[in-house]
Design a protein around this motif. Structure first.
Motif, PDB file in Angstrom:
ATOM      1  N   LEU A  39       0.632  -1.092   0.051  1.00 57.90           N
ATOM      2  CA  LEU A  39      -0.102  -0.074  -0.116  1.00 57.90           C
ATOM      3  C   LEU A  39       0.744   1.231  -0.001  1.00 57.90           C
ATOM      4  CD1 LEU A  39      -2.639  -0.699   2.670  1.00 57.90           C
ATOM      5  CD2 LEU A  39      -2.963  -0.850   0.168  1.00 57.90           C
ATOM      6  N   THR A  40       0.418   2.235  -0.736  1.00 55.50           N
ATOM      7  CA  THR A  40       0.992   3.523  -0.509  1.00 55.50           C
ATOM      8  C   THR A  40       0.458   4.207   0.561  1.00 55.50           C
ATOM      9  OG1 THR A  40      -0.878   4.693  -1.812  1.00 55.50           O
ATOM     10  CG2 THR A  40       1.040   3.795  -2.948  1.00 55.50           C
ATOM     11  N   PRO A  41       1.067   5.212   1.293  1.00 59.92           N
ATOM     12  CA  PRO A  41       0.168   6.045   2.315  1.00 59.92           C
ATOM     13  C   PRO A  41      -0.961   6.486   2.164  1.00 59.92           C
ATOM     14  CG  PRO A  41       2.615   6.766   1.936  1.00 59.92           C
ATOM     15  CD  PRO A  41       2.364   5.680   0.899  1.00 59.92           C
ATOM     16  N   GLU A  42      -1.212   6.769   0.625  1.00 59.58           N
ATOM     17  CA  GLU A  42      -2.486   7.467   0.252  1.00 59.58           C
ATOM     18  C   GLU A  42      -3.609   6.422   0.178  1.00 59.58           C
ATOM     19  OE1 GLU A  42       0.481  10.041  -1.032  1.00 59.58           O
ATOM     20  OE2 GLU A  42       0.250   7.867  -1.437  1.00 59.58           O
ATOM     21  N   GLN A  43      -3.146   5.054  -0.070  1.00 56.24           N
ATOM     22  CA  GLN A  43      -4.160   3.956  -0.072  1.00 56.24           C
ATOM     23  C   GLN A  43      -4.549   3.671   1.395  1.00 56.24           C
ATOM     24  OE1 GLN A  43      -1.710   1.607  -2.382  1.00 56.24           O
ATOM     25  NE2 GLN A  43      -3.408   1.304  -3.995  1.00 56.24           N
ATOM     26  N   ALA A  44      -3.449   3.731   2.239  1.00 53.28           N
ATOM     27  CA  ALA A  44      -3.712   3.051   3.543  1.00 53.28           C
ATOM     28  C   ALA A  44      -4.716   4.361   4.250  1.00 53.28           C
ATOM     29  CB  ALA A  44      -2.136   3.267   4.393  1.00 53.28           C
TER      30      ALA A  44
END
Length: 239
Positions: A39-44
């Motif tokens: 996951l990217t931070p944005e997805q998290a």
């Protein structure tokens, strides 16, 4: 692994059994945070309000089908088990990973590279072994001059995953579980090396999951063997 501040749960990415075991481990360990390599931070952040009920809705929310990772349904049990924990995304932007193949990984990493030991050169024997593994993993199809850069990119990712993991530990108090590939979880040259450099007081335990019995000295605290996943020959694409 119950005494760990950080538990690294390795996997072969496309083996569903490995993800079921990771889900069981999360349920048992009850971490305050789960860090996902995928996951990217944005997805998290998209999951901060909770996990949608249906697997297909999670996959759509995360645009998983465009991510390059195996089918989301394999990972869904892990996300369900982690639903009560804070979710962190550790994926590096692809342009940074590509830049690491030919650039200075300490510059790409930025502040904290020295604290994590990223500036240190590998021992020649380790460098040679890791280049050989990269060549084998890519079906002996890589130009030899790419191999040092591939190893450097792997080191950059190990250090970055470790940075995010220590952030999660600091912000939530732990324990923290990390969902990642076996290569990042191995004790001799994966994340544990960088975690120990930056935070030697943190207790780290590692799980390696395999489809064949590993060597007796496999660099993990715990090893598990599953049946092999059905998959096409990965070398067909290189041919």
């Amino acid at each position: 692994m119950t005494d760990a501040d950080v538990a690294l749960l390795g996997e072969i990415h496309d083996n569903p059994e490995h993800h079921m075991r990771q889900a069981e481990a999360i349920t048992s360990l009850a971490p305050t945070a789960v860090v996902f390599e995928m996951l990217t931070p944005e997805q998290a952040e998209m999951l901060s309000a909770g996990l949608p009920d249906r697997a297909e809705d999670v996959a759509e929310l995360l645009e998983w089908n465009a991510s390059g990772w195996p089918d989301y349904t394999m990972y869904h049990p892990v996300f369900v088990a982690a639903n009560d924990a804070a979710i962190y995304g550790a994926a590096l932007p692809r342009d940074q990973v590509r830049a690491a193949v030919s650039g200075d990984i300490t510059v790409i990493f930025g502040d904290g590279a020295d604290a994590l030991g990223l500036h240190q050169l590998l021992e020649p024997s380790e460098q040679k072994a890791r280049e050989a593994m990269q060549m084998s993993a890519h079906c002996d199809a890589l130009p030899a001059d790419m191999l040092p850069g591939m190893v450097a990119a792997q080191r950059l990712r190990d250090a970055h995953f470790s940075r995010v993991t220590l952030q999660a530990l600091d912000e939530t108090g732990g324990p923290v579980v990390v969902i990642t590939g076996n290569g990042h979880a191995r004790k001799d040259w994966g994340m544990p090396v960088y975690l120990a450099a930056a935070a030697p007081e943190v207790t780290v335990r590692t799980l390696g999951q395999f489809e064949d019995a590993p060597a007796a000295d496999a660099p993990f605290d715990v090893t598990l063997v599953s049946s092999a996943a059905e998959r096409p020959d990965p070398c067909l694409a290189f041919r």
